[in-house]
Design an enzyme around this catalytic site. Structure first.
Site, PDB file in Angstrom:
ATOM      1  N   ASN A  44       0.834  -1.217   0.000  1.00  0.00           N
ATOM      2  CA  ASN A  44       0.000   0.000   0.000  1.00  0.00           C
ATOM      3  C   ASN A  44       0.865   1.262   0.000  1.00  0.00           C
ATOM      4  OD1 ASN A  44      -2.337  -1.520   0.150  1.00  0.00           O
ATOM      5  ND2 ASN A  44      -2.655  -1.202   2.340  1.00  0.00           N
ATOM      6  N   GLY A 218      -6.812  14.892  12.176  1.00  0.00           N
ATOM      7  CA  GLY A 218      -5.615  15.328  11.443  1.00  0.00           C
ATOM      8  C   GLY A 218      -4.371  14.582  11.871  1.00  0.00           C
ATOM      9  N   ASP A 240     -14.573   3.804   3.386  1.00  0.00           N
ATOM     10  CA  ASP A 240     -13.669   2.703   3.752  1.00  0.00           C
ATOM     11  C   ASP A 240     -12.322   3.316   4.139  1.00  0.00           C
ATOM     12  OD1 ASP A 240     -12.126   0.450   4.015  1.00  0.00           O
ATOM     13  OD2 ASP A 240     -12.433  -0.284   1.977  1.00  0.00           O
ATOM     14  N   ASP A 246      -1.694   4.203   5.267  1.00  0.00           N
ATOM     15  CA  ASP A 246      -0.624   3.874   4.309  1.00  0.00           C
ATOM     16  C   ASP A 246      -0.570   4.917   3.191  1.00  0.00           C
ATOM     17  OD1 ASP A 246      -0.117   1.539   5.771  1.00  0.00           O
ATOM     18  OD2 ASP A 246      -1.633   0.423   4.638  1.00  0.00           O
ATOM     19  N   ARG A 279     -13.268   6.152  -1.189  1.00  0.00           N
ATOM     20  CA  ARG A 279     -13.445   5.058  -2.164  1.00  0.00           C
ATOM     21  C   ARG A 279     -13.130   3.736  -1.464  1.00  0.00           C
ATOM     22  NH1 ARG A 279     -10.570   8.914  -6.442  1.00  0.00           N
ATOM     23  NH2 ARG A 279      -8.627   8.333  -5.442  1.00  0.00           N
ATOM     24  N   SER A 285      -8.071   2.490  -3.755  1.00  0.00           N
ATOM     25  CA  SER A 285      -8.620   3.820  -3.460  1.00  0.00           C
ATOM     26  C   SER A 285      -7.563   4.928  -3.537  1.00  0.00           C
ATOM     27  CB  SER A 285      -9.206   3.807  -2.049  1.00  0.00           C
ATOM     28  OG  SER A 285      -8.161   3.683  -1.091  1.00  0.00           O
TER      29      SER A 285
HETATM   30  O1  RIB Z   1      -3.073  -0.880   6.456  1.00  0.00           O
HETATM   31  C1  RIB Z   1      -4.053  -1.559   5.728  1.00  0.00           C
HETATM   32  C2  RIB Z   1      -3.601  -2.946   5.400  1.00  0.00           C
HETATM   33  O2  RIB Z   1      -3.499  -3.675   6.590  1.00  0.00           O
HETATM   34  C3  RIB Z   1      -4.568  -3.726   4.538  1.00  0.00           C
HETATM   35  O3  RIB Z   1      -4.363  -3.528   3.162  1.00  0.00           O
HETATM   36  C4  RIB Z   1      -4.320  -5.151   4.987  1.00  0.00           C
HETATM   37  O4  RIB Z   1      -3.612  -5.907   4.066  1.00  0.00           O
HETATM   38  C5  RIB Z   1      -3.567  -5.038   6.308  1.00  0.00           C
HETATM   39  O5  RIB Z   1      -2.306  -5.465   6.180  1.00  0.00           O
END
Ligand code: RIB
Length: 303
Positions: A44, A218, A240, A246, A279, A285
């Site tokens: 991510n 924030g 979501d 990330d 999203r 997203s």
């Molecule tokens: O930080 C989100 C992620 O945590 C998800 O994509 C899932 O894979 C978990 O590792």
């Protein structure tokens, strides 16, 4: 100037059930929809940074299965160099996620191939040395994470650690961390302080810089010898929140390695995560640079 980022971290296939309300223990509830979405905190962050405009190389492991192929494809499609992503026997990592109608989630992660990354492989140190920053999280075994952080240190590469999922951190890992980015719960778990300002002050005894992310409130940036800075989040309706942290870290790192001042990089990263929560899906997203720029510019008159 485009900066280079290496990510040493996990890749999971996210198996996501969208439900009105997550089931309690022993309860069965009907869901609305199921999706498989490439995720994992490492992948991510790599995808978020690449879409935000950085040159990104991913180090980690996927399994010899269809999920592994799909994860590699998702990374390359977003422009991430996957030369450091090995394919190992067995299953890829998976995350079993329920997302409720308020956009909140609960997650079970099965490490699979991620659990094999206990050390650096040939070529990994060179990839880290070629970067301006190394992004790390805690979904790989700690010895692997530590090896990456120490390699970065040897080459003067800035390290950014997201201490998630929360677990005790060895002192050597904190010693090799430049910027620690916990959310408020992880910051509390690490310091025993629920007040984010107090937690940040405590964290500065162990690392030179920290950003405590506060969700809708924030993010709080603290650096040794300077006043803390609270950067407000943009008000949006979340569908979501998976991967929002990330997205924030990936975009923040992309802006920082371009040499943008921290206050600007934080506000820009906040725009990126505001886009991502509107999203569904983690990597699915994540916004590209132009989208982040537009929302960031819209928010400028209010800053
Ligand atoms: O930080 C989100 C992620 O945590 C998800 O994509 C899932 O894979 C978990 O590792």
């Amino acid at each position: 100037m485009t900066g280079a980022i290496a990510v040493l971290g996990s890749a999971n296939m996210d198996l996501v059930a969208f439900v009105a309300k997550a089931p309690a223990r022993g309860e069965t509830v009907p869901g609305r929809e199921f999706r498989t979405v490439p995720g994992g905190k490492g992948a991510n962050q790599a995808i978020a940074a690449a879409r935000a405009g950085a040159r990104v190389s991913m180090i980690g492991a996927v399994g010899e299965d269809a999920f592994g192929m799909a994860l590699r494809h998702a990374l390359t499609e977003s422009g991430v160099d996957t030369g450091g992503l090995r394919t190992v026997p067995g299953a890829s990592g998976t995350a079993h996620i329920t997302v409720d109608d308020e956009g909140g989630n609960s997650i079970v992660v099965i490490p699979g191939a991620n659990g094999t990354v206990t050390a650096l492989a040939p070529g990994d140190e060179e990839r880290i040395a070629a970067a301006d920053a190394l992004l790390l999280q805690l979904e790989l075994p700690i010895p692997g994470v530590l090896a990456g952080a120490q390699a970065a240190r040897r080459h003067g590469v800035r390290t950014v650690l997201t201490p998630a999922p929360a677990r005790p951190l060895p002192a050597e890992l904190l010693e090799a961390t430049d910027l620690l980015v916990p959310n408020e719960h992880e910051a509390a778990a690490l310091t025993g302080r629920t007040d984010p300002y107090e937690a940040a002050r405590e964290l500065l005894r162990r690392v030179p810089e920290t950003v405590v992310t506060l969700g809708e409130a924030g993010s709080l940036y603290a650096r040794r010898g300077a006043d803390p800075l609270l950067v407000p989040a943009l008000r949006v309706r979340a569908v979501d929140t998976t991967g929002a942290g990330d997205t924030f870290v990936g975009a923040l790192a992309a802006a920082a390695v371009e040499g943008r001042p921290m206050a600007e990089a934080l506000a820009w990263a906040s725009a990126a995560s505001a886009l991502s929560v509107q999203r569904p899906g983690a990597s699915a997203s994540m916004p590209d640079r132009d989208e982040i720029d537009s929302l960031y510019d819209e928010g400028k008159p209010h800053r």
